[in-house]
Design an enzyme around this catalytic site. Structure first.
Site, PDB file in Angstrom:
ATOM      1  N   TYR A 107       1.317  15.401  65.839  1.00 29.35           N
ATOM      2  CA  TYR A 107       2.002  14.883  64.658  1.00 29.35           C
ATOM      3  C   TYR A 107       2.491  13.460  64.927  1.00 29.35           C
ATOM      4  CZ  TYR A 107       2.075  19.642  62.806  1.00 29.35           C
ATOM      5  OH  TYR A 107       1.699  20.887  62.336  1.00 29.35           O
ATOM      6  N   SER A 108       2.281  12.583  63.956  1.00 27.53           N
ATOM      7  CA  SER A 108       2.803  11.223  64.077  1.00 27.53           C
ATOM      8  C   SER A 108       4.322  11.265  64.048  1.00 27.53           C
ATOM      9  CB  SER A 108       2.298  10.352  62.915  1.00 27.53           C
ATOM     10  OG  SER A 108       0.897  10.224  62.942  1.00 27.53           O
ATOM     11  N   CYS A 110      -2.746   5.152  57.438  1.00 24.95           N
ATOM     12  CA  CYS A 110      -2.497   6.485  57.971  1.00 24.95           C
ATOM     13  C   CYS A 110      -2.424   7.493  56.833  1.00 24.95           C
ATOM     14  CB  CYS A 110      -1.197   6.503  58.764  1.00 24.95           C
ATOM     15  SG  CYS A 110      -0.882   8.068  59.626  1.00 24.95           S
ATOM     16  N   GLU A 155      -5.644   5.566  61.309  1.00 24.30           N
ATOM     17  CA  GLU A 155      -5.434   6.924  61.802  1.00 24.30           C
ATOM     18  C   GLU A 155      -5.461   7.849  60.593  1.00 24.30           C
ATOM     19  OE1 GLU A 155      -1.535   8.600  63.590  1.00 24.30           O
ATOM     20  OE2 GLU A 155      -2.706   7.921  65.324  1.00 24.30           O
ATOM     21  N   TYR A 177      -7.180  11.563  58.585  1.00 22.74           N
ATOM     22  CA  TYR A 177      -7.586  12.937  58.848  1.00 22.74           C
ATOM     23  C   TYR A 177      -8.155  13.569  57.588  1.00 22.74           C
ATOM     24  CZ  TYR A 177      -2.715  12.980  57.257  1.00 22.74           C
ATOM     25  OH  TYR A 177      -1.545  12.726  56.589  1.00 22.74           O
TER      26      TYR A 177
END
EC number: 1.18.1.2
Length: 369
Positions: A150-151, A327, A367, A369
């Site tokens: 997790y960021s 992100c 970054e 996902y």
């Protein structure tokens, strides 16, 4: 010395050889020196003993040129002294939940929670890094669950300013599969259900891709969707809610946040306070896809909002002190590329190659996902 400014944390409800190759390896006679050395062969006499012969053979060949010296890379980001993988899956740090609050409205499509864990100064992370979480319990094979990354959503000082806590922004994952079964994400639900005082196993910190630039006068453009806001909250707290002897942000931070509904806007009040505090250094734009449209009537996704400032952003991106961070959901990446392709082409620039150069210069950081 570093201190945290008093600020309320408010949360809304790839060998081949060839003849030519071999020929090219023949040594030129003018580069060979000769001397006598013994060379042995099997004597053909009846004794069968080995006898010596002498022959002229090459013994001294010009050495190849030395390999070029490696150039030490100096990062533009805050990498000095960075810690990576201090805690690993087999030896995690066990912290405790200090706070866990839902920060999306009751009518939002899904729940997102802000949570704070103690680490007592043992996890010296930087803004832009991530930590791993190992949820309690076992998987269907009876083995411990694997970690999820997790960021980090807090600055290195943490939400309480004492560098002893780490914060995460987590969306609870619940969905229905093709068989009609309700599936719950293991780690997200574990985290969102944590109560203050509960233990949590943490690993890391990890990552260098999303670290902040060193330059305090930089232009930092941040695009985040949903919980992709996490690293940017950590950036912005350092910039606007804290005082540091060795860092004072004087550049421009421009945040684009994309969400489905206004009740899904994360940390809205905090960002608005930052804008009030530093109007010349912080710009803020929201993209609310289910409630907003552009002049063509198209849904306002983050790339749609960005398109409204495309020329301005392109001019910024051509400067050496502009850093672009993205992100969140992978889907937005293509939308951003589509915008940049046309802007670059208008100036005879190949966007894909230009983006490669930006990445090499650490100015394009993604970054998703």
């Amino acid at each position: 010395m570093t201190t945290a400014v008093t600020a309320a944390v408010s949360f809304p409800s790839t060998k081949t050889t060839s003849l030519s190759a071999r020929s090219s390896s023949v040594i030129s006679p003018d580069k060979i020196s000769y001397k006598k050395v013994p060379l042995y062969y099997r004597n053909v006499s009846a004794t069968g003993k080995m006898g010596p012969i002498r022959a002229q053979i090459a013994s001294d060949v010009e050495a190849p040129p030395p390999a070029p010296a490696k150039v030490e890379k100096h990062s533009k980001k805050m990498e000095e002294g960075i810690t990576v993988n201090k805690f690993k899956p087999k030896t995690p740090y066990v912290g405790r939940c200090l706070l866990n609050t839902k920060i999306t409205g009751d009518d939002a499509p899904g729940e997102t929670w802000h949570m704070v864990f103690s680490h007592e100064g043992e996890i010296p992370y930087r803004e832009g890094q991530s930590v791993g979480v190992i949820p309690d319990g076992e998987d269907k094979n009876g083995k411990p669950h694997k970690l999820r990354l997790y960021s980090i959503a807090s600055s290195a000082l943490g939400d309480f300013g004492d560098a002893k806590s780490v914060s995460l922004c987590v969306k609870r994952l619940i969905y229905t599969n093709d068989a009609g079964e309700t599936i719950k994400g293991v780690c997200s639900n574990f985290l969102c259900d944590l109560k203050p005082g509960a233990e949590v196993k943490l690993t890391g910190p990890v990552g260098k891709e999303m670290l902040m630039p060193k330059d305090p006068n930089a232009t930092i453009i941040m695009l985040g969707t949903g919980t992709g806001i996490a690293p940017f909250r950590s950036f912005l707290w350092k910039m606007f809610f804290e005082k540091h002897d060795d860092y004072k942000f004087n550049g421009l931070a421009w945040l684009f946040l994309g969400v489905p509904t206004s009740s899904s806007l994360l940390y809205k009040e905090e960002f608005e306070k930052m804008k009030e505090k530093a109007p010349d250094n912080f710009r803020l734009d929201f993209a609310v896809s289910r409630e907003q449209t552009n002049e063509k009537g198209e849904k306002m996704y983050i790339q749609t909002r960005m398109a409204q400032y495309a020329v301005e952003l392109w001019e910024m991106l051509k400067k050496d002190n502009t850093y672009f961070y993205m992100c969140g959901l992978k889907g937005m990446e293509k939308g951003i590329d589509d915008i940049m392709v046309s802007l670059a082409a208008a100036e005879g620039i190949d966007w894909i190659e230009y983006k490669r150069q930006l990445k090499k210069a650490e100015q394009w950081n993604v970054e998703v996902y």
